[in-house]
Motif scaffolding. Structure first.
Motif, PDB file in Angstrom:
ATOM      1  N   GLY A   1       0.552  -1.043  -0.008  1.00  0.00           N
ATOM      2  CA  GLY A   1      -0.166   0.376   0.393  1.00  0.00           C
ATOM      3  C   GLY A   1       1.139   1.221   0.011  1.00  0.00           C
ATOM      4  N   TYR A   2       1.892   1.529   0.586  1.00  0.00           N
ATOM      5  CA  TYR A   2       2.818   2.625   0.850  1.00  0.00           C
ATOM      6  C   TYR A   2       3.069   2.769  -0.435  1.00  0.00           C
ATOM      7  N   GLN A   3       3.870   1.672  -0.856  1.00  0.00           N
ATOM      8  CA  GLN A   3       4.533   1.745  -2.361  1.00  0.00           C
ATOM      9  C   GLN A   3       3.716   2.145  -3.257  1.00  0.00           C
ATOM     10  N   GLU A   4       2.117   1.357  -3.192  1.00  0.00           N
ATOM     11  CA  GLU A   4       1.592   2.606  -4.286  1.00  0.00           C
ATOM     12  C   GLU A   4       1.164   3.409  -3.964  1.00  0.00           C
ATOM     13  N   ALA A   5       0.936   4.325  -3.297  1.00  0.00           N
ATOM     14  CA  ALA A   5       1.009   5.240  -3.100  1.00  0.00           C
ATOM     15  C   ALA A   5       1.997   6.344  -3.582  1.00  0.00           C
ATOM     16  N   ARG A   6       3.844   6.121  -2.893  1.00  0.00           N
ATOM     17  CA  ARG A   6       5.245   6.828  -3.928  1.00  0.00           C
ATOM     18  C   ARG A   6       4.696   6.672  -5.296  1.00  0.00           C
ATOM     19  N   ILE A   7       3.935   5.488  -5.326  1.00  0.00           N
ATOM     20  CA  ILE A   7       4.150   5.393  -7.254  1.00  0.00           C
ATOM     21  C   ILE A   7       3.013   6.237  -7.676  1.00  0.00           C
ATOM     22  N   GLN A   8       2.214   6.663  -6.977  1.00  0.00           N
ATOM     23  CA  GLN A   8       1.083   7.220  -8.382  1.00  0.00           C
ATOM     24  C   GLN A   8       1.469   8.611  -7.706  1.00  0.00           C
ATOM     25  N   LYS A   9       2.668   9.366  -6.464  1.00  0.00           N
ATOM     26  CA  LYS A   9       2.332  10.052  -6.019  1.00  0.00           C
ATOM     27  C   LYS A   9       3.661  11.503  -7.402  1.00  0.00           C
ATOM     28  N   PHE A  10       4.782   9.930  -7.687  1.00  0.00           N
ATOM     29  CA  PHE A  10       6.177   9.703  -8.374  1.00  0.00           C
ATOM     30  C   PHE A  10       5.901  10.334  -9.964  1.00  0.00           C
ATOM     31  N   THR A  11       4.472   8.557 -10.335  1.00  0.00           N
ATOM     32  CA  THR A  11       3.797   9.108 -11.621  1.00  0.00           C
ATOM     33  C   THR A  11       3.074  10.357 -12.232  1.00  0.00           C
ATOM     34  N   GLN A  12       2.755  11.248 -11.167  1.00  0.00           N
ATOM     35  CA  GLN A  12       2.068  12.017 -11.611  1.00  0.00           C
ATOM     36  C   GLN A  12       2.548  13.765 -11.036  1.00  0.00           C
ATOM     37  N   GLY A  13       3.724  13.038 -10.333  1.00  0.00           N
ATOM     38  CA  GLY A  13       4.853  14.245 -10.796  1.00  0.00           C
ATOM     39  C   GLY A  13       5.232  14.082 -12.369  1.00  0.00           C
ATOM     40  N   LEU A  14       5.982  13.142 -12.679  1.00  0.00           N
ATOM     41  CA  LEU A  14       6.640  12.710 -14.007  1.00  0.00           C
ATOM     42  C   LEU A  14       5.650  13.344 -15.317  1.00  0.00           C
ATOM     43  N   ASN A  15       3.761  13.031 -14.840  1.00  0.00           N
ATOM     44  CA  ASN A  15       3.692  13.272 -16.336  1.00  0.00           C
ATOM     45  C   ASN A  15       3.525  14.939 -16.456  1.00  0.00           C
TER      46      ASN A  15
ATOM     47  N   TYR B   1      13.661   6.772 -10.078  1.00  0.00           N
ATOM     48  CA  TYR B   1      12.853   6.665  -8.680  1.00  0.00           C
ATOM     49  C   TYR B   1      11.809   5.210  -9.054  1.00  0.00           C
ATOM     50  N   LEU B   2      10.920   5.967  -9.704  1.00  0.00           N
ATOM     51  CA  LEU B   2      10.051   4.498 -10.170  1.00  0.00           C
ATOM     52  C   LEU B   2      10.499   4.009 -10.487  1.00  0.00           C
TER      53      LEU B   2
END
Length: 232
Positions: A17-31, A47-48
């Motif tokens: 759950g924690y890892q998925e939250a980080r992935i969503q945060k950095f994916t949004q940042g990349l986009n 990072y991703l």
């Protein structure tokens, strides 16, 4: 079904759950980054890639299916292709996972074939397994990291299947983990930061598949993700 013996199912649920939250945060940042922000885009992709690789290990530890793992692997390789760099350990793991998942996507093929700086005897053998019809040239005749990979190379070159099985199990059971002490994940199960995602030797599983070793023996090793040797 939980495959890991060091942490509980509750731990891996929280970790994922924690890892998925980080992935969503950095994916949004990349986009949200402009195309011309090349350095920032590469850093974010790095990072991703690391997040997805750790997620892949945790998913296997937690009991995810091969199909579920393949989806995560595809994201991992997607982002590592956009990362600032790739090291020898990551390249060898990617090649091993491609062998295990039978992943030969055209863009992935172009990517791993384009990374030629590490083409020593071990890397070349992995590439030849994936691309038997292609000529893969040695960049160097000497292993770049003999302490970590000489045993694996010797096992691949062993003609006797029974002897190869004995060598693989002996090395992975007794010396592989100790030889990984320079890796950032070494002894992470002792960390209070909850960074542990599992200790899995993808290369050992790939070699077992390459050499058609008996799963009944391979599955006795706690570090080999032997269930990826199954077809599904």
């Amino acid at each position: 079904m939980l495959r890991d013996a060091l942490k509980s199912a509750d731990y891996f649920e929280r970790y994922l759950g924690y890892q998925e939250a980080r992935i969503q945060k950095f994916t949004q940042g990349l986009n949200n980054l402009p195309d011309h922000a090349e350095m920032q885009r590469k850093q974010c992709s790095t990072y991703l890639a690391n997040f997805y690789k750790d997620k892949l290990s945790a998913m296997y530890s937690f009991g995810s299916t091969k199909t579920e793992l393949l989806s995560t692997f595809n994201f991992y390789i997607k982002y590592i292709k956009g990362a600032s760099s790739i090291n020898y350990a990551d390249l060898s793991d990617i090649l091993a996972m491609m062998i295990l998942f039978k992943n030969v996507d055209v863009s992935d093929t172009k990517f791993v074939l384009s990374v030629t700086g590490f083409d020593d005897p071990f890397i070349v053998l992995l590439k030849q397994e994936l691309f038997p019809g292609r000529t893969i040239k040695l960049r160097t005749n000497e292993l770049l990291y003999p302490e970590q990979y000489q045993e694996f190379l010797s096992i691949i070159e062993e003609d006797d299947s029974a002897q190869a099985t004995v060598q693989l199990l002996d090395y992975v059971n007794h010396r592989w983990y100790a030889n990984c002490q320079d890796m950032p994940w070494f002894e992470s199960h002792k960390s209070s930061e909850n960074t542990y995602c599992g200790y899995w030797c993808w290369i050992a599983a790939a070699i077992a598949k390459m050499k058609h070793l008996d799963i009944a023996f391979i599955r006795t090793c706690k570090y080999i993700p032997w269930e990826l040797l199954k077809e599904k």
